[in-house]
Enzyme design. Sequence first.
Site, PDB file in Angstrom:
ATOM      1  N   GLY A 280       0.686 -17.466  -5.531  1.00 25.76           N
ATOM      2  CA  GLY A 280       0.959 -16.870  -6.834  1.00 25.76           C
ATOM      3  C   GLY A 280       0.748 -17.897  -7.926  1.00 25.76           C
ATOM      4  N   GLY A 281      -0.442 -17.911  -8.503  1.00 18.46           N
ATOM      5  CA  GLY A 281      -0.692 -18.749  -9.669  1.00 18.46           C
ATOM      6  C   GLY A 281      -0.988 -20.204  -9.392  1.00 18.46           C
TER       7      GLY A 281
ATOM      8  CB  CYS B 227      -0.836   0.082   1.273  1.00 20.30           C
ATOM      9  SG  CYS B 227      -1.766  -1.391   1.629  1.00 20.30           S
TER      10      CYS B 227
ATOM     11  CB  ILE C 291       4.882 -12.958  -4.671  1.00 20.13           C
ATOM     12  CG1 ILE C 291       4.229 -13.654  -5.859  1.00 20.13           C
ATOM     13  CG2 ILE C 291       6.301 -13.378  -4.470  1.00 20.13           C
ATOM     14  CD1 ILE C 291       4.877 -13.427  -7.218  1.00 20.13           C
TER      15      ILE C 291
END
Lengths: 318, 292
Positions: free
Chosen positions: A253-254, A137, A200
């Site tokens: 992640g994926g 952020c 991640i």
Amino acid sequence: MGRLRPEDVDLSTVLADVHLDNPVMTASGCAAAGRELHQFFDVADLGAVVTKSIMRDARSGRATPRMSETASGMLNSIGLQGPGIDAFLATDLPWLLRHDARPIVSIAASSLGEYAELARRVGNSPGVAAIEVNISCPNVEDRGLVFACDPLQAGRVLSVVRRDTPRGLPIFAKLSPDVTSIAEIATAVMAAGADGLVMINTLLGLDIQLDRMRPALAGVTGGLSGPAIKPVALRAVWEVSRALPGVPIIGVGGIRTGADALQFIAAGASAIQVGTAIFNDPCAPVRVLKELREELATRGIAKVSEAIGLAHPSIGGS
Amino acid sequence: MTSTAATTRGPLQVTAKVFSNKRVGDYWHLTLVADGIAERTRPGSFVALAVGGDTSGALLRRAFSIYRVRPAGVYGGTVEIVFSARGRGTQWMARLAAHDPVDVVGPLGRPFALPKEPVGCALVGGGYGSAPLFGLAERLRERKCSVHMVLGAATESRLFGALEAKRAAHSVTVTTEDGSVGIKGVVTDALPALFNRGVEVVYSCGPMGMLKAVTQLALEHGAWTQTAVEEDMACGIGVCMTCVLPVVGDDNVTRMVRSCVEGPVFAGDKVRWDDIGTVPPGTFGAPRSGGR
């Protein structure tokens, strides 16, 4: 190693003193607070439910379009739309607990003070299994620079969250891959008091809509997720597990299949999260769990804990 | 421990089989054997299809209004949708043949609200936006409402269901922008005559610009409106937060609401049509710069 029966595989895992029945979680921002997915599977069947990042105040999020499909993935620019901490604690957290889910609450903020306040409020709420700290952020107190991209600022966030979270409640830092050295950020947040890492977050990306000859997203750039980023995520888990042996890592992640999940575990993760795949298949988290069990059984691995880091030459043998 | 989808409410995820896939004008009419969905469907609800098969690189679900359903009988229950093959997902769908598997989630979303009294209703469809109006017409006629359908498109091949509308409705008006069939013009040109005939409720489904124009005209005539919106969705089930639009609540506060779970049907006067694609000032929680 002989083939095992899938039901005989021990999937329990431990993350910084948090004991989970299995290593599969939802990824923050892909499961809201569990309720919608409970129409498709029992949220209690997951190792944990990681909530969408909660901020102190209610947020409308960004303008639309917020999403663009890309090759084996998507870009999103939601802008952390959410009800704020009061409504979350009043409604969403009790719902998760009533349905026997293990909640890991993701928090996000734009200043250190807000992170501290969220840590206190979430940390003092009974039933929370852990806090995940979303540090991707912009920091309003530092020219809008993203906390996750600077080891000093990332460390500051984790130290205030650690200071204001009750002892015994683990905090996990979610790291951005958009950095020169993710191991350097990992080292900084661990030194600041994190109990583990989530790797991640999305990668910053852009898509252009040719009919309008403009960026596809109203927010111009967005976070890339989905199978397209899996090799980047695996690399991050691999690198950090070598740089910081023994640090609990949650891989994300994926991940779309049990084989994907096992790759992350073999790279050094003790647990994994399923995110964008949920949009394609609302049952993806429980399907990945079932497939992971089968992948382990096929390879004669009796306990998922035995597979952690197995792909590293020093652990897996020559 | 509470049960999950054990009731007859809420959506199902099923591996459907293609029954038929036919070209209709510029569109495709896809019939799927998908057990359990028909029984739960109400007019205005939609299904979300995964495209490209198990290992597809196109991850996001495509959402389609349900055109018709048939509950399980001798054959399994069926769900029918109409689509335009204009993107890579729908082009894949256009190649589907009988017996091919398709992963379907549905029915999803809030359906059309129905009037309690037997009133005059206009059902306005733009292009294949007419699809959900046929099931709606049936429900309304069961309630003794008079049903007037208005179907509009750029040209004749982009109309859907004009013939069927004659069976479904008490009156049918067709408009095309090029005048290839029916009145040369747009759907709103046909509405004033219906208001003169006592229409009090206007249902509409189609492109956003049409929904806005229909709603404005209906409100000027004091009619009650129900609009089924089209917003890009990634999941269809309420977790991705991409399909939002600014809608005014009963408390007069504007919120960015998910069209998949709080819609796709909204009272037309509650949608801030001019502000779609923005977060209007004063929206609940708006606006701040923030992380992703």
